[in-house]
Design a protein around this motif. Structure first.
Motif, PDB file in Angstrom:
ATOM      1  N   UNK A 222       0.796  -1.224   0.000  1.00  0.00           N
ATOM      2  CA  UNK A 222       0.000   0.000   0.000  1.00  0.00           C
ATOM      3  C   UNK A 222       0.829   1.275   0.000  1.00  0.00           C
ATOM      4  N   UNK A 223       2.105   1.179   0.298  1.00  0.00           N
ATOM      5  CA  UNK A 223       2.908   2.367   0.555  1.00  0.00           C
ATOM      6  C   UNK A 223       2.824   3.387  -0.578  1.00  0.00           C
ATOM      7  N   UNK A 224       3.085   2.969  -1.785  1.00  0.00           N
ATOM      8  CA  UNK A 224       3.085   3.904  -2.920  1.00  0.00           C
ATOM      9  C   UNK A 224       1.689   4.464  -3.173  1.00  0.00           C
ATOM     10  N   UNK A 225       0.679   3.624  -3.012  1.00  0.00           N
ATOM     11  CA  UNK A 225      -0.692   4.076  -3.270  1.00  0.00           C
ATOM     12  C   UNK A 225      -1.153   5.080  -2.215  1.00  0.00           C
ATOM     13  N   UNK A 226      -0.733   4.876  -0.978  1.00  0.00           N
ATOM     14  CA  UNK A 226      -1.059   5.850   0.069  1.00  0.00           C
ATOM     15  C   UNK A 226      -0.444   7.209  -0.265  1.00  0.00           C
ATOM     16  N   UNK A 227       0.790   7.190  -0.775  1.00  0.00           N
ATOM     17  CA  UNK A 227       1.468   8.438  -1.119  1.00  0.00           C
ATOM     18  C   UNK A 227       0.755   9.150  -2.261  1.00  0.00           C
ATOM     19  N   UNK A 228       0.300   8.382  -3.250  1.00  0.00           N
ATOM     20  CA  UNK A 228      -0.378   8.978  -4.402  1.00  0.00           C
ATOM     21  C   UNK A 228      -1.785   9.466  -4.058  1.00  0.00           C
ATOM     22  N   UNK A 229      -2.391   8.885  -3.026  1.00  0.00           N
ATOM     23  CA  UNK A 229      -3.763   9.247  -2.640  1.00  0.00           C
ATOM     24  C   UNK A 229      -3.816   9.552  -1.147  1.00  0.00           C
ATOM     25  N   UNK A 230      -3.179  10.629  -0.712  1.00  0.00           N
ATOM     26  CA  UNK A 230      -3.154  10.937   0.720  1.00  0.00           C
ATOM     27  C   UNK A 230      -4.529  11.279   1.285  1.00  0.00           C
ATOM     28  N   UNK A 231      -5.472  11.614   0.412  1.00  0.00           N
ATOM     29  CA  UNK A 231      -6.808  11.989   0.859  1.00  0.00           C
ATOM     30  C   UNK A 231      -7.730  10.792   1.083  1.00  0.00           C
ATOM     31  N   UNK A 232      -7.285   9.582   0.710  1.00  0.00           N
ATOM     32  CA  UNK A 232      -8.109   8.391   0.874  1.00  0.00           C
ATOM     33  C   UNK A 232      -7.822   7.755   2.229  1.00  0.00           C
ATOM     34  N   UNK A 233      -8.865   7.628   3.036  1.00  0.00           N
ATOM     35  CA  UNK A 233      -8.731   6.963   4.335  1.00  0.00           C
ATOM     36  C   UNK A 233      -8.653   5.455   4.108  1.00  0.00           C
ATOM     37  N   UNK A 234      -7.655   4.806   4.720  1.00  0.00           N
ATOM     38  CA  UNK A 234      -7.404   3.385   4.482  1.00  0.00           C
ATOM     39  C   UNK A 234      -7.449   2.618   5.797  1.00  0.00           C
ATOM     40  N   UNK A 235      -8.135   1.488   5.760  1.00  0.00           N
ATOM     41  CA  UNK A 235      -8.158   0.558   6.896  1.00  0.00           C
ATOM     42  C   UNK A 235      -7.681  -0.803   6.406  1.00  0.00           C
TER      43      UNK A 235
END
Length: 298
Positions: A222-235
Motif C-alpha cells: 500500500x505504501x506507494x498508493x497511500x502516497x499517491x492518494x493521501x486523501x483516501x482513508x485506508x483501513x
C-alpha cells in the motif's frame, strides 16, 4: 442515438428487460452522474433462441422486442436523471461477447446479477460471470435488490487482496474508486486452509503472529498508493477466514467490493477464480471485477 465516440466518461449498462435489471440501471445512472459522463444502454438480441415450431417467430420480431426493451430502459434512466445523456444500442449475437464489444473504451461496464439457480446457469450460461471473465475494462455486477445506501451513511469500498501478483493493478483501481466516492478503503486480506491442514498450521504458527506479518506485507503493497492518494482513508483488515466468506461478510457494510480476476486462460470463464465467482454470486453489495492488466491513469 449519439455518434460521439466512447470514452473514459462513459458508463455502459447491459440491459435485459427483466425486473432484476432495475438495480443495475439505478447503479449505472448513479455512476454516470458521479463521473459527470454519459450512459450507454446495450441490449443484445441473441443469435439463437429455442422456440417451438408451432409458434414461428421472425428475426424482425426479435429486433422489435429488443428495441422496446431499450426504449423502456431509456425512459426509466431519463426519469431517474433528466439531465443525463442516455443512448441506446441494439446488438445481435452472443450476449457476453457483444456486451464486451459494446463497452470498448468505456470507463466501466455494469451488468445485473443472474439470479437463476446454479443448474440453469451452468446449462444456459451466466452472462454476468462470462462478461467479468473476459472484459479488459472493469465490470460491476449488481444484485437485483440493490438500492443506494442512505446519503448520510459513511461510504466504504472493500478491496480483497490475496497476494502481490496483480495487487498493483487492483489497488490502483480500488484507490481511485474510493477517491471518486469519497469513501474509506478497507483493504481485506483473508487466508484459511481446509480444516485439517489449517489445524496443523495453527499449531505451528500462531494466528496473531501470522496476522502481524500479513499486515506488514499489506502495508508494503500500500505504501506507494497511500502516497499517491493521501486523501483516501485506508483501513487494513487481516482475518483468519476463507476469502470468499470474508468478502461476502464485508459486503454487508460496503458500497462496493473490488476484486481482481485471474490472468486469462482458455476458456476464460474457468479463470475468473473461485473466490470471485463465489463473491459475485453472494455479495450484498455491487462487485467490481478488475482485469489483471487494468491500471487507470488520470
Amino acid at each position: 442515438m449519439t455518434t460521439r465516440p466512447d470514452g473514459p466518461d462513459l458508463v455502459v449498462l447491459g440491459v435485459d428487460g427483466s425486473a432484476a435489471n432495475l438495480g443495475a440501471l439505478r447503479y449505472a445512472v448513479a455512476e454516470a452522474r458521479l463521473l459527470g459522463g454519459r450512459l450507454k444502454l446495450v441490449h443484445v438480441v441473441p443469435d439463437y433462441l429455442s422456440i417451438s415450431p408451432m409458434v414461428p417467430l421472425t428475426a424482425a420480431e426479435f429486433t422489435e422486442t429488443g428495441t422496446e426493451i431499450l426504449r423502456s430502459a431509456e425512459a426509466v434512466a431519463r426519469e431517474l436523471a433528466p439531465d443525463l445523456e442516455v443512448e441506446g444500442w441494439l446488438h445481435h449475437g452472443n450476449r457476453p461477447a457483444e456486451l464486451v464489444r459494446g463497452a470498448e473504451g468505456a470507463h466501466v461496464l455494469v451488468v445485473g446479477r443472474d439470479g437463476r439457480p446454479l443448474p440453469q446457469r451452468l446449462l444456459r450460461g451466466d452472462t454476468a460471470a462470462a462478461v467479468a471473465a473476459r472484459a479488459e475494462l472493469p465490470v460491476v455486477e449488481i444484485p437485483a435488490e440493490w438500492e443506494p445506501r442512505p446519503a448520510d451513511a459513511e461510504r466504504v469500498v472493500v478491496v480483497g487482496v490475496k497476494a502481490a501478483p496483480h495487487a498493483d493493478d487492483l489497488l490502483t483501481d480500488a484507490f481511485e474508486t474510493a477517491r471518486e466516492r469519497d469513501a474509506t478503503l478497507v483493504v481485506l486480506h483473508a487466508w484459511k486452509l481446509p480444516t485439517a491442514y489449517d489445524d496443523i498450521v495453527e499449531t505451528r504458527v500462531a494466528v496473531d503472529q501470522w496476522a502481524r506479518e500479513a499486515t506488514l506485507q499489506m502495508e508494503e503493497l500500500l505504501r506507494e498508493h497511500r502516497t499517491e492518494h493521501p486523501d483516501v482513508k485506508v483501513e487494513v483488515r487481516v482475518v483468519h477466514d476463507h476469502p470468499s466468506h470474508a468478502l461476502v461478510e464485508a459486503s454487508h457494510e460496503a458500497d462496493l467490493v473490488v476484486l481482481v480476476r485471474r490472468a486469462h486462460g482458455v476458456p476464460p470463464a474457468a479463470h475468473l477464480g473461485s473466490t470471485a465467482r463465489a463473491v459475485l454470486r453472494s455479495a450484498q453489495s455491487p462487485v467490481r471485477v478488475v482485469a489483471p492488466t487494468t491500471s487507470r491513469k488520470e
